[in-house]
Design a protein around this motif. Structure first.
Motif, PDB file in Angstrom:
ATOM      1  N   GLY A   1     -69.988  -6.316 -24.160  1.00  0.00           N
ATOM      2  CA  GLY A   1     -70.650  -6.966 -23.034  1.00  0.00           C
ATOM      3  C   GLY A   1     -69.652  -7.341 -21.946  1.00  0.00           C
ATOM      4  N   TYR A   2     -70.133  -8.106 -20.952  1.00  0.00           N
ATOM      5  CA  TYR A   2     -69.289  -8.513 -19.832  1.00  0.00           C
ATOM      6  C   TYR A   2     -69.301 -10.031 -19.745  1.00  0.00           C
ATOM      7  N   ARG A   3     -68.151 -10.615 -19.822  1.00  0.00           N
ATOM      8  CA  ARG A   3     -68.012 -12.071 -19.675  1.00  0.00           C
ATOM      9  C   ARG A   3     -68.601 -12.538 -18.330  1.00  0.00           C
ATOM     10  N   PHE A   4     -69.239 -13.705 -18.337  1.00  0.00           N
ATOM     11  CA  PHE A   4     -69.799 -14.336 -17.127  1.00  0.00           C
ATOM     12  C   PHE A   4     -70.895 -13.514 -16.450  1.00  0.00           C
ATOM     13  N   THR A   5     -71.549 -12.618 -17.193  1.00  0.00           N
ATOM     14  CA  THR A   5     -72.705 -11.913 -16.624  1.00  0.00           C
ATOM     15  C   THR A   5     -73.791 -11.919 -17.687  1.00  0.00           C
ATOM     16  N   GLY A   6     -74.955 -11.326 -17.353  1.00  0.00           N
ATOM     17  CA  GLY A   6     -76.032 -11.254 -18.339  1.00  0.00           C
ATOM     18  C   GLY A   6     -75.805 -10.185 -19.388  1.00  0.00           C
ATOM     19  N   MET A   7     -74.795  -9.330 -19.231  1.00  0.00           N
ATOM     20  CA  MET A   7     -74.609  -8.207 -20.168  1.00  0.00           C
ATOM     21  C   MET A   7     -74.113  -8.708 -21.527  1.00  0.00           C
ATOM     22  N   PRO A   8     -75.001  -8.654 -22.550  1.00  0.00           N
ATOM     23  CA  PRO A   8     -74.631  -9.211 -23.851  1.00  0.00           C
ATOM     24  C   PRO A   8     -73.667  -8.313 -24.623  1.00  0.00           C
ATOM     25  N   ALA A   9     -72.957  -8.891 -25.576  1.00  0.00           N
ATOM     26  CA  ALA A   9     -72.196  -8.119 -26.560  1.00  0.00           C
ATOM     27  C   ALA A   9     -73.148  -7.807 -27.704  1.00  0.00           C
ATOM     28  N   PHE A  10     -73.299  -6.534 -28.050  1.00  0.00           N
ATOM     29  CA  PHE A  10     -74.230  -6.170 -29.125  1.00  0.00           C
ATOM     30  C   PHE A  10     -73.543  -6.009 -30.477  1.00  0.00           C
ATOM     31  N   LYS A  11     -72.217  -6.185 -30.479  1.00  0.00           N
ATOM     32  CA  LYS A  11     -71.510  -6.213 -31.768  1.00  0.00           C
ATOM     33  C   LYS A  11     -72.057  -7.418 -32.537  1.00  0.00           C
ATOM     34  N   GLY A  12     -72.453  -7.215 -33.754  1.00  0.00           N
ATOM     35  CA  GLY A  12     -72.994  -8.360 -34.496  1.00  0.00           C
ATOM     36  C   GLY A  12     -74.502  -8.324 -34.582  1.00  0.00           C
ATOM     37  N   THR A  13     -75.190  -7.731 -33.570  1.00  0.00           N
ATOM     38  CA  THR A  13     -76.649  -7.632 -33.672  1.00  0.00           C
ATOM     39  C   THR A  13     -77.077  -6.186 -33.884  1.00  0.00           C
ATOM     40  N   LEU A  14     -76.286  -5.239 -33.414  1.00  0.00           N
ATOM     41  CA  LEU A  14     -76.563  -3.823 -33.689  1.00  0.00           C
ATOM     42  C   LEU A  14     -75.406  -3.273 -34.523  1.00  0.00           C
ATOM     43  N   THR A  15     -75.695  -2.242 -35.314  1.00  0.00           N
ATOM     44  CA  THR A  15     -74.628  -1.627 -36.110  1.00  0.00           C
ATOM     45  C   THR A  15     -73.805  -0.711 -35.211  1.00  0.00           C
ATOM     46  N   GLU A  16     -72.640  -0.315 -35.745  1.00  0.00           N
ATOM     47  CA  GLU A  16     -71.791   0.617 -35.010  1.00  0.00           C
ATOM     48  C   GLU A  16     -72.555   1.910 -34.719  1.00  0.00           C
ATOM     49  N   GLU A  17     -73.312   2.390 -35.704  1.00  0.00           N
ATOM     50  CA  GLU A  17     -74.069   3.637 -35.506  1.00  0.00           C
ATOM     51  C   GLU A  17     -75.112   3.474 -34.402  1.00  0.00           C
ATOM     52  N   GLN A  18     -75.798   2.317 -34.390  1.00  0.00           N
ATOM     53  CA  GLN A  18     -76.812   2.090 -33.340  1.00  0.00           C
ATOM     54  C   GLN A  18     -76.173   2.056 -31.953  1.00  0.00           C
ATOM     55  N   ILE A  19     -74.998   1.444 -31.854  1.00  0.00           N
ATOM     56  CA  ILE A  19     -74.327   1.387 -30.545  1.00  0.00           C
ATOM     57  C   ILE A  19     -73.924   2.805 -30.098  1.00  0.00           C
ATOM     58  N   TRP A  20     -73.506   3.648 -31.047  1.00  0.00           N
ATOM     59  CA  TRP A  20     -73.209   5.047 -30.680  1.00  0.00           C
ATOM     60  C   TRP A  20     -74.485   5.784 -30.287  1.00  0.00           C
ATOM     61  N   GLN A  21     -75.606   5.492 -30.972  1.00  0.00           N
ATOM     62  CA  GLN A  21     -76.871   6.157 -30.597  1.00  0.00           C
ATOM     63  C   GLN A  21     -77.248   5.809 -29.155  1.00  0.00           C
ATOM     64  N   LEU A  22     -77.082   4.532 -28.802  1.00  0.00           N
ATOM     65  CA  LEU A  22     -77.347   4.119 -27.412  1.00  0.00           C
ATOM     66  C   LEU A  22     -76.391   4.830 -26.449  1.00  0.00           C
ATOM     67  N   THR A  23     -75.134   4.900 -26.852  1.00  0.00           N
ATOM     68  CA  THR A  23     -74.123   5.552 -26.015  1.00  0.00           C
ATOM     69  C   THR A  23     -74.496   7.019 -25.772  1.00  0.00           C
ATOM     70  N   TYR A  24     -74.872   7.728 -26.839  1.00  0.00           N
ATOM     71  CA  TYR A  24     -75.200   9.155 -26.695  1.00  0.00           C
ATOM     72  C   TYR A  24     -76.482   9.343 -25.883  1.00  0.00           C
TER      73      TYR A  24
END
Ligand code: HEC
Length: 173
Positions: free
Chosen positions: A127-150
């Motif tokens: 995510g991005y500090r001081f913005t609305g962009m959340p960090a999804f580490k911890g709520t999504l798995t590594e595989e899910q984050i790659w699926q979003l990326t792809y």
């Protein structure tokens, strides 16, 4: 020489006291509707880009090669977790998205398919500090984050049919 040194000390003291006064008397507008300071965006972007260049995963990327099933999984995760801010083909931009201090880029208009996958992965993970962009580490798995990326890497005009149908869903705001 002595006068010169006293000059430097005075400037430093004025900066420290001035900086503390800005903090103590709360002189920085704290609403999300405040206007940005000159160069605020430039400075933030510089720090974000430098951090990403240092920390982004390098190829070969995991969970490849990308199949239609990967893109579909990414599209579903996107509608649930991201579209409320970044938009989808099936909805107008939400009020929540419009009201943010740092505007979420609308992927209906400008995608991130030109960016390297490692860069997009880092942004979703941290995510991005001081913005609305959340960090999804911890709520999504590594595989899910790659699926979003792809999914984002493919580009919204090149989605396979099943993922394209999901992209045309409303975000349920
Ligand atoms: C609550 C709002 C919000 C949600 C939810 C959200 N984002 Fe963001 N996102 C932002 C904002 C705001 C920025 C811009 C940050 C900046 O430029 O400083 C951003 C930036 C990004 C960027 C960088 C875009 C670019 O042009 O470089 C990517 C990629 C991204 N988000 C992906 C996602 C994904 C994927 C999800 C869902 C898993 C998601 N975001 C969920 C608000 C959100």
């Amino acid at each position: 020489m002595r006068g010169y040194l006293w000059g430097i000390v005075t400037v430093v003291v004025v900066l420290i006291v001035g900086g503390f006064a800005v903090y103590w008397f709360a002189l920085v507008p704290m609403g999300a509707d405040a206007r940005m300071f000159p160069n605020e965006k430039k400075m933030a972007n510089h720090m974000v880009n430098a951090t990403i260049a240092r920390e982004e995963p390098q190829p070969p990327y995991p969970f490849g090669p990308t199949t239609d099933a990967t893109i579909l999984a990414g599209a579903k995760l996107y509608i649930t977790n991201c579209a409320v801010c970044h938009g989808s083909a099936g909805s107008d931009q939400s009020n929540m998205s419009k009201g943010q201090y740092v505007a979420p880029p609308q992927f209906t208009k400008h995608g991130v398919d030109d960016d390297p996958e490692g860069e997009t992965y880092w942004k979703i993970e941290h995510g991005y500090r001081f913005t609305g962009m959340p960090a999804f580490k911890g709520t999504l798995t590594e595989e899910q984050i790659w699926q979003l990326t792809y999914f984002l890497k493919r580009g919204m005009d090149k989605l396979p049919p099943a993922a394209d149908a999901v992209w045309h869903q409303p975000h349920g705001d």
